[in-house]
Write a protein that holds these residues in place. Structure first.
Motif, PDB file in Angstrom:
ATOM      1  N   PRO A  96       6.346 -12.034  10.867  1.00 18.20           N
ATOM      2  CA  PRO A  96       5.053 -12.940  10.256  1.00 18.20           C
ATOM      3  C   PRO A  96       4.700 -12.330   8.814  1.00 18.20           C
ATOM      4  CG  PRO A  96       5.206 -12.654  12.717  1.00 18.20           C
ATOM      5  CD  PRO A  96       5.607 -11.650  11.984  1.00 18.20           C
ATOM      6  N   ALA A  97       4.432 -13.967   7.607  1.00 19.27           N
ATOM      7  CA  ALA A  97       3.273 -13.272   6.738  1.00 19.27           C
ATOM      8  C   ALA A  97       1.997 -12.707   6.984  1.00 19.27           C
ATOM      9  CB  ALA A  97       3.128 -14.933   5.733  1.00 19.27           C
ATOM     10  N   GLY A  98       1.357 -12.014   6.726  1.00 17.70           N
ATOM     11  CA  GLY A  98       0.170 -11.757   6.716  1.00 17.70           C
ATOM     12  C   GLY A  98      -0.090 -10.375   7.257  1.00 17.70           C
ATOM     13  N   ILE A  99       1.372 -10.106   7.333  1.00 15.59           N
ATOM     14  CA  ILE A  99       0.824  -8.373   8.965  1.00 15.59           C
ATOM     15  C   ILE A  99       1.412  -7.207   7.830  1.00 15.59           C
ATOM     16  CG2 ILE A  99       1.457  -7.157  10.721  1.00 15.59           C
ATOM     17  CD1 ILE A  99       2.046 -10.012  11.915  1.00 15.59           C
ATOM     18  N   ASP A 135       6.922  -7.619   1.751  1.00 15.42           N
ATOM     19  CA  ASP A 135       5.738  -7.265   1.348  1.00 15.42           C
ATOM     20  C   ASP A 135       4.027  -8.071   2.340  1.00 15.42           C
ATOM     21  OD1 ASP A 135       6.127  -6.015  -1.401  1.00 15.42           O
ATOM     22  OD2 ASP A 135       6.390  -7.997  -1.854  1.00 15.42           O
ATOM     23  N   TYR A 136       3.100  -7.446   2.661  1.00 17.30           N
ATOM     24  CA  TYR A 136       2.108  -7.847   3.424  1.00 17.30           C
ATOM     25  C   TYR A 136       2.276  -9.551   3.465  1.00 17.30           C
ATOM     26  CZ  TYR A 136      -2.175  -9.130   4.602  1.00 17.30           C
ATOM     27  OH  TYR A 136      -3.676  -9.783   5.866  1.00 17.30           O
ATOM     28  N   PRO A 137       2.191 -10.668   1.943  1.00 12.00           N
ATOM     29  CA  PRO A 137       2.364 -11.495   2.490  1.00 12.00           C
ATOM     30  C   PRO A 137       3.728 -12.446   2.984  1.00 12.00           C
ATOM     31  CG  PRO A 137       2.451 -11.088   0.089  1.00 12.00           C
ATOM     32  CD  PRO A 137       2.475  -9.910   1.072  1.00 12.00           C
ATOM     33  N   THR A 138       4.341 -11.741   2.541  1.00 16.10           N
ATOM     34  CA  THR A 138       6.122 -12.135   2.739  1.00 16.10           C
ATOM     35  C   THR A 138       6.542 -12.199   4.328  1.00 16.10           C
ATOM     36  OG1 THR A 138       6.581 -10.981   0.677  1.00 16.10           O
ATOM     37  CG2 THR A 138       8.971 -11.754   2.026  1.00 16.10           C
ATOM     38  N   SER A 139       6.923 -13.088   4.694  1.00 14.41           N
ATOM     39  CA  SER A 139       7.796 -13.313   6.009  1.00 14.41           C
ATOM     40  C   SER A 139       9.285 -13.253   5.519  1.00 14.41           C
ATOM     41  CB  SER A 139       7.431 -14.658   6.721  1.00 14.41           C
ATOM     42  OG  SER A 139       8.065 -15.599   5.732  1.00 14.41           O
ATOM     43  N   GLY A 140      10.199 -12.787   7.453  1.00  8.67           N
ATOM     44  CA  GLY A 140      11.306 -12.777   7.351  1.00  8.67           C
ATOM     45  C   GLY A 140      11.975 -11.303   8.204  1.00  8.67           C
ATOM     46  N   ILE A 141      12.924 -11.283   7.915  1.00  7.40           N
ATOM     47  CA  ILE A 141      14.074 -10.257   8.279  1.00  7.40           C
ATOM     48  C   ILE A 141      13.792  -9.034   8.207  1.00  7.40           C
ATOM     49  CG2 ILE A 141      16.409  -9.292   9.544  1.00  7.40           C
ATOM     50  CD1 ILE A 141      16.837 -12.710   8.879  1.00  7.40           C
ATOM     51  N   ASN A 248      -4.268 -21.750  -3.547  1.00  3.54           N
ATOM     52  CA  ASN A 248      -5.374 -20.659  -2.373  1.00  3.54           C
ATOM     53  C   ASN A 248      -4.509 -21.276  -0.826  1.00  3.54           C
ATOM     54  OD1 ASN A 248      -6.500 -19.071  -4.175  1.00  3.54           O
ATOM     55  ND2 ASN A 248      -7.657 -20.191  -4.982  1.00  3.54           N
ATOM     56  N   GLY A 249      -4.844 -20.504  -0.264  1.00  5.24           N
ATOM     57  CA  GLY A 249      -4.947 -21.271   0.774  1.00  5.24           C
ATOM     58  C   GLY A 249      -3.657 -21.259   1.572  1.00  5.24           C
ATOM     59  N   LYS A 250      -2.436 -20.881   1.355  1.00  4.23           N
ATOM     60  CA  LYS A 250      -1.129 -21.359   1.906  1.00  4.23           C
ATOM     61  C   LYS A 250      -0.693 -19.793   2.055  1.00  4.23           C
ATOM     62  CE  LYS A 250      -1.589 -25.709   1.981  1.00  4.23           C
ATOM     63  NZ  LYS A 250      -1.869 -27.031   3.358  1.00  4.23           N
ATOM     64  N   GLY A 251      -0.899 -19.149   1.329  1.00  2.00           N
ATOM     65  CA  GLY A 251      -0.010 -17.760   1.595  1.00  2.00           C
ATOM     66  C   GLY A 251       1.660 -17.793   0.391  1.00  2.00           C
ATOM     67  N   LEU A 252       2.528 -16.705   0.169  1.00  3.71           N
ATOM     68  CA  LEU A 252       3.198 -16.781  -0.489  1.00  3.71           C
ATOM     69  C   LEU A 252       4.139 -17.198  -0.245  1.00  3.71           C
ATOM     70  CD1 LEU A 252       4.113 -14.876  -3.548  1.00  3.71           C
ATOM     71  CD2 LEU A 252       4.798 -13.265  -1.019  1.00  3.71           C
ATOM     72  N   TYR A 253       5.293 -18.636  -0.787  1.00  5.27           N
ATOM     73  CA  TYR A 253       5.974 -18.925  -0.080  1.00  5.27           C
ATOM     74  C   TYR A 253       7.130 -18.030  -1.287  1.00  5.27           C
ATOM     75  CZ  TYR A 253       3.538 -23.388   0.054  1.00  5.27           C
ATOM     76  OH  TYR A 253       3.070 -24.487   0.959  1.00  5.27           O
ATOM     77  N   LEU A 254       7.372 -16.937  -0.135  1.00  2.00           N
ATOM     78  CA  LEU A 254       8.702 -15.439  -0.512  1.00  2.00           C
ATOM     79  C   LEU A 254       9.308 -15.876   0.623  1.00  2.00           C
ATOM     80  CD1 LEU A 254      10.505 -14.740  -1.748  1.00  2.00           C
ATOM     81  CD2 LEU A 254       9.191 -12.481  -2.056  1.00  2.00           C
ATOM     82  N   HIS A 255      10.933 -15.668   1.673  1.00  3.83           N
ATOM     83  CA  HIS A 255      10.645 -15.501   2.070  1.00  3.83           C
ATOM     84  C   HIS A 255      12.463 -14.875   2.687  1.00  3.83           C
ATOM     85  CE1 HIS A 255      11.701 -16.677   7.312  1.00  3.83           C
ATOM     86  NE2 HIS A 255      12.949 -16.879   7.205  1.00  3.83           N
TER      87      HIS A 255
END
Length: 287
Positions: A96-99, A135-141, A248-255
């Motif tokens: 998940p994003a943010g980890i 990266d910390y703000p990136t979600s994905g596999i 601000n507030g929505k996180g990075l839009y990268l997946h």
């Protein structure tokens, strides 16, 4: 003391030291150092006898874990991960994003792997390790190695660029439909191919684009730096941005959406995908 865990040892090709075998068999003790501490405090028994680090495991042993209120061994990371693929050699999980993937923090993907994955039954099984970074703000596999040999071979696949990764991003501003971005990142050659899939107008940002990205190299922050470099930063990026274009507030839009490669031990083609987060589909419905 209260018994809080039980494990029946799996049959081994050859006997293995208990301190090596025990890593990951109990979710509350995910590390070798934790096992050693638990043994020292008299919390683990093998076939009714107090465990020692030098004990060898062959298979069939009854391993019991006890809890003591005085023990600090049981600090547990509660982080359930979605496992997309797993066998004895490797696993693919969703970050998940943010980890953080790894590092000195307690809450990392690396620290959560042993409680989410099945311990490999192979003789060179080790504590599961991430093979690459997100990266910390990136979600994905995220690709994980579960044995010494797998960690080595999967690392070679990345080095030889035989693992195909596909990302999706939401970018700001008007873009060409197709492009190749080739310029250095951290003084090293970096190459990214992109394709704009959809574009919508935006009152604040003029245009927002859903972009498919295929990095041909793996430099730190490569996609974020490349897109900023052509004047189309990723929405929500607070490190690589244009003035007055920060969300601000929505996180990075990268997946990180897909991974494709040939399994280095079974030779089967592995292709795993993870759908876009909801924040993407709110901007681009009906994907």
């Amino acid at each position: 003391m209260i018994k809080v865990g039980f494990h029946l040892a799996k049959t081994q090709e050859k006997p293995i030291r208990f301190q090596e075998y025990a890593v990951g068999i109990f979710k509350t003790i995910p590390t070798k150092s934790g096992i050693k501490k638990a043994i020292k405090k008299g919390l683990i028994f093998i076939d009714g006898t107090l465990a020692t680090t030098s004990k060898y495991i062959s298979g069939g042993e009854k391993i019991e874990l006890f809890y003591s209120e005085e023990s600090s061994t049981f600090k547990r990371l509660e982080l359930n991960l979605e496992v997309l693929f797993e066998d004895d050699y490797l696993a693919i999980v969703y970050k998940p994003a943010g980890i953080l993937v790894s590092g000195n923090k307690f809450v990392t993907i690396a620290n959560a792997l042993t409680q989410n994955l099945t311990k490999s039954n192979l003789s060179d099984a080790v504590k599961p390790q991430p093979i690459h970074r997100l990266d910390y703000p990136t979600s994905g596999i995220l690709l994980i190695g579960k044995t010494s040999a797998a960690i080595t071979e999967l690392g070679k696949l990345f080095k030889d660029k035989t693992i195909q990764k596909t990302y999706f991003a939401v970018t700001i501003g008007k873009m060409k439909t197709l492009g190749n971005i080739i310029f250095t990142v951290d003084e090293k050659k970096a190459h990214t191919d992109y394709k704009v899939l959809k574009t919508v107008t935006s009152e604040r940002f003029e245009f927002l684009n859903l972009v498919k990205l295929q990095p041909k190299t793996g430099r730190k922050h490569q996609l974020r730096k490349h897109l900023l470099g052509i004047g189309n930063p990723i929405l929500g990026d607070k490190e690589h941005f244009l003035e007055d274009k920060i969300l601000n507030g929505k996180g990075l839009y990268l997946h990180a959406a897909t991974l494709e490669f040939i399994h280095p031990f079974t030779n089967e083609k592995i292709s795993v995908s993870k759908e876009l987060p909801k924040k993407f589909t709110k901007i681009f419905p009906n994907l």
